[in-house]
Design a protein around this motif. Sequence first.
Motif, PDB file in Angstrom:
ATOM      1  N   THR A  42      -0.577   5.263   8.572  1.00  0.00           N
ATOM      2  CA  THR A  42      -1.397   4.420   9.198  1.00  0.00           C
ATOM      3  C   THR A  42      -2.447   4.227   8.398  1.00  0.00           C
ATOM      4  OG1 THR A  42      -2.782   3.463  10.901  1.00  0.00           O
ATOM      5  CG2 THR A  42      -3.206   5.884   9.933  1.00  0.00           C
ATOM      6  N   ASP A  43      -2.411   3.120   7.666  1.00  0.00           N
ATOM      7  CA  ASP A  43      -3.511   2.941   7.009  1.00  0.00           C
ATOM      8  C   ASP A  43      -5.047   3.591   6.856  1.00  0.00           C
ATOM      9  OD1 ASP A  43      -5.173   0.365   4.979  1.00  0.00           O
ATOM     10  OD2 ASP A  43      -6.165   0.566   6.830  1.00  0.00           O
ATOM     11  N   ARG A  58      -2.289  -3.582   6.499  1.00  0.00           N
ATOM     12  CA  ARG A  58      -2.652  -2.741   6.548  1.00  0.00           C
ATOM     13  C   ARG A  58      -1.990  -2.229   8.527  1.00  0.00           C
ATOM     14  NH1 ARG A  58      -8.227  -1.677   4.652  1.00  0.00           N
ATOM     15  NH2 ARG A  58      -8.140  -3.224   3.824  1.00  0.00           N
ATOM     16  N   SER A 116      -7.872   1.705   0.627  1.00  0.00           N
ATOM     17  CA  SER A 116      -8.303   1.477   2.144  1.00  0.00           C
ATOM     18  C   SER A 116      -9.284   0.544   1.807  1.00  0.00           C
ATOM     19  CB  SER A 116      -7.376   2.037   2.893  1.00  0.00           C
ATOM     20  OG  SER A 116      -7.855   1.748   4.130  1.00  0.00           O
ATOM     21  N   ILE A 131      -0.156   6.658   4.961  1.00  0.00           N
ATOM     22  CA  ILE A 131       0.658   5.310   4.477  1.00  0.00           C
ATOM     23  C   ILE A 131       1.209   5.602   4.256  1.00  0.00           C
ATOM     24  CG2 ILE A 131       0.234   4.665   2.225  1.00  0.00           C
ATOM     25  CD1 ILE A 131      -0.376   1.351   4.175  1.00  0.00           C
ATOM     26  N   PRO A 179       1.139  -0.536  -0.223  1.00  0.00           N
ATOM     27  CA  PRO A 179       0.020   0.021  -0.327  1.00  0.00           C
ATOM     28  C   PRO A 179       1.000   1.506   0.197  1.00  0.00           C
ATOM     29  CG  PRO A 179       0.191  -1.221   2.087  1.00  0.00           C
ATOM     30  CD  PRO A 179       0.443  -1.944   1.302  1.00  0.00           C
ATOM     31  N   THR A 211      -3.818  -7.607   1.980  1.00  0.00           N
ATOM     32  CA  THR A 211      -3.777  -6.186   2.026  1.00  0.00           C
ATOM     33  C   THR A 211      -2.754  -6.074   3.261  1.00  0.00           C
ATOM     34  OG1 THR A 211      -5.896  -5.677   0.737  1.00  0.00           O
ATOM     35  CG2 THR A 211      -4.727  -3.916   2.414  1.00  0.00           C
TER      36      THR A 211
END
Length: 616
Positions: A345-346, A212, A244, A330, A177, A210
């Motif tokens: 962060t996610d 996270r 996300s 992210i 990501p 994914t």
Amino acid sequence: MGKTIRLTMAQAVAHFLKVQMTIVDGKKVPIFGGVWAIFGHGNVAGIGEALYQVRAELTTYRAHNEQGMAHAAIAYAKANFRTRFMACTSSIGPGALNMVTAAGVAHVNRIPVLFLPGDVFANRAPDPVLQQIEDFGDGTVSANDAFRPVSRYFDRITRPEQIITALKRAMQVLTDPLDCGPVTLSLCQDVQAEAYDYPESLFEEKVWATRRPQPDADELANAIALIKGSQKPVIIAGGGVLYSQATKELAAFAEAHDIPVVVSQAGKSSINESHPLALGSVGVTGTSAANAIAEETDLVIAVGTRCQDFTTGSWALFKNDSLKMIGLNIAAYDAVKHDSHPLVTDAREGLKALSAGLSGWKAPAALAEKAAAEKKIWMETAARAMATTNAALPSDAQVIGAVARTIGGENTTVLCAAGGLPGELHKLWPATTPGSYHMEYGFSCMGYEIAGGLGVKMARPERDVVVMVGDGSYMMMNSELATSVMLGLKLNIVVLDNRGYGCINRLQMGTGGANFNNLLKDSYHEVMPEIDFRAHAESMGAIAVKVASIMELEQALAASKKNDRTSVFVIDTDPLITTEAGGHWWDVAVPEVSPREEVNEARKGYVEARAAQRIG
């Protein structure tokens, strides 16, 4: 080493790609939606033969233009919120270089796509091979080196065993990501045909999930304190919210804490625009409601956005001297822009953590009241802009209104990329469901539209895909219209013909420039071109109609629902009319000196507006 299987390097690539999987809606599916290919001497004997062997498990699609097929692949990944993507292969030379522009699109927008261009002979025996670029000072350079600055990961495969680590690194980038973006594996054509004893483990099925990342405790505590100390917070939602898949969390966060939400181009459709706290687009092409709140805000909560110049009004939109920013992203690179307080962060996890830490806290009631009042004014303004008309040359906004009334809705995705339409659509299109608005505005690449529509339809065949495109972009790239017919993937393409590059003509006028080289009539010509877009579309297999009014457009759109293939609607529009309401200044440098008084006057306004910029 364990068991091995003898394959050519190209065969190893094909067998590897077919066993990469992911989970979508609880179901395991191939992560590659297929491979786009235009074959030439640099890939037909190698990767072409290899793809033929796996055609039952990994579909190969034929396109008409390498840039077009790459745009389709990018749109496919974007429409899948980056959970699935495609590969593109071309021959060396012009075929490869045609994909470089698309690689730039993917890089700027952080979209995963795997480029597999053929390359020159690693053994150099036939040098210079057909289409080879020769660098007089560096024998290792080929045309494919142009991919380096627009690839997140680049590798040139000069030995067959190198592909083992290259493929694994490629997948890490394509699925990460943070690092997500285009990957280029440049495949030397002789090496494609060379055999190697590959470990069987390379071809075992792998499921990619994914990642996270959770927020740092100190960054989270700081963000919570900043929000609690704010009086006029606003959320800017970017494309990261969609990638996300945090749209539910965004709405829940806004509702729990009474914070208005405004959206970037990439973030539009991350919240239902009928939501009371959703104020629509922000910035240069923003609604009056969103910009009114943004101008006064003391805290921007930037969620999953790059905060590019259109979003921030070239960093002149925010007028509050006490402004602070939280960068919930992210990527630390984006999270700290303009002295933002980072929350790396996610998006989904970050919003949940913030909301938990803010339990019971709400923004002052006056903020939601002002947001509601501003939204009411904007909705009335937008309705007037999109209202039906009898004008011989309607505005872009009036065409958008006709499309929205006739074939818009929750099951429709509207797509665009360049010109004046993105601004009007950003302001006016009523996006309600995630992915119902698909805009390529990071690179704003003319020619993306029709190919991009094809990619969206491949990703979301159940949706009605509406491509809105100006005559300038249509002329730049329209070949994948024929591909959509060939593949049985119905698109609805609305061509707005203002006889030139109307958007840049308006910008030229706005900066004091003379009308020059944008509209066809203002360009050097011996004969004015009379382009029959209807006949052209029909020649490529589409059902096409030229309409003379907004009423005729609505009738044609309604009638097209029974059409069994791509349908094209052509309408003449006014190149000068744009929705004046809303919007904000954009930093486009005006010459300091000019013999034209109009430019000198524009320069004065430019200097005055630039004084409001927040530098750094």
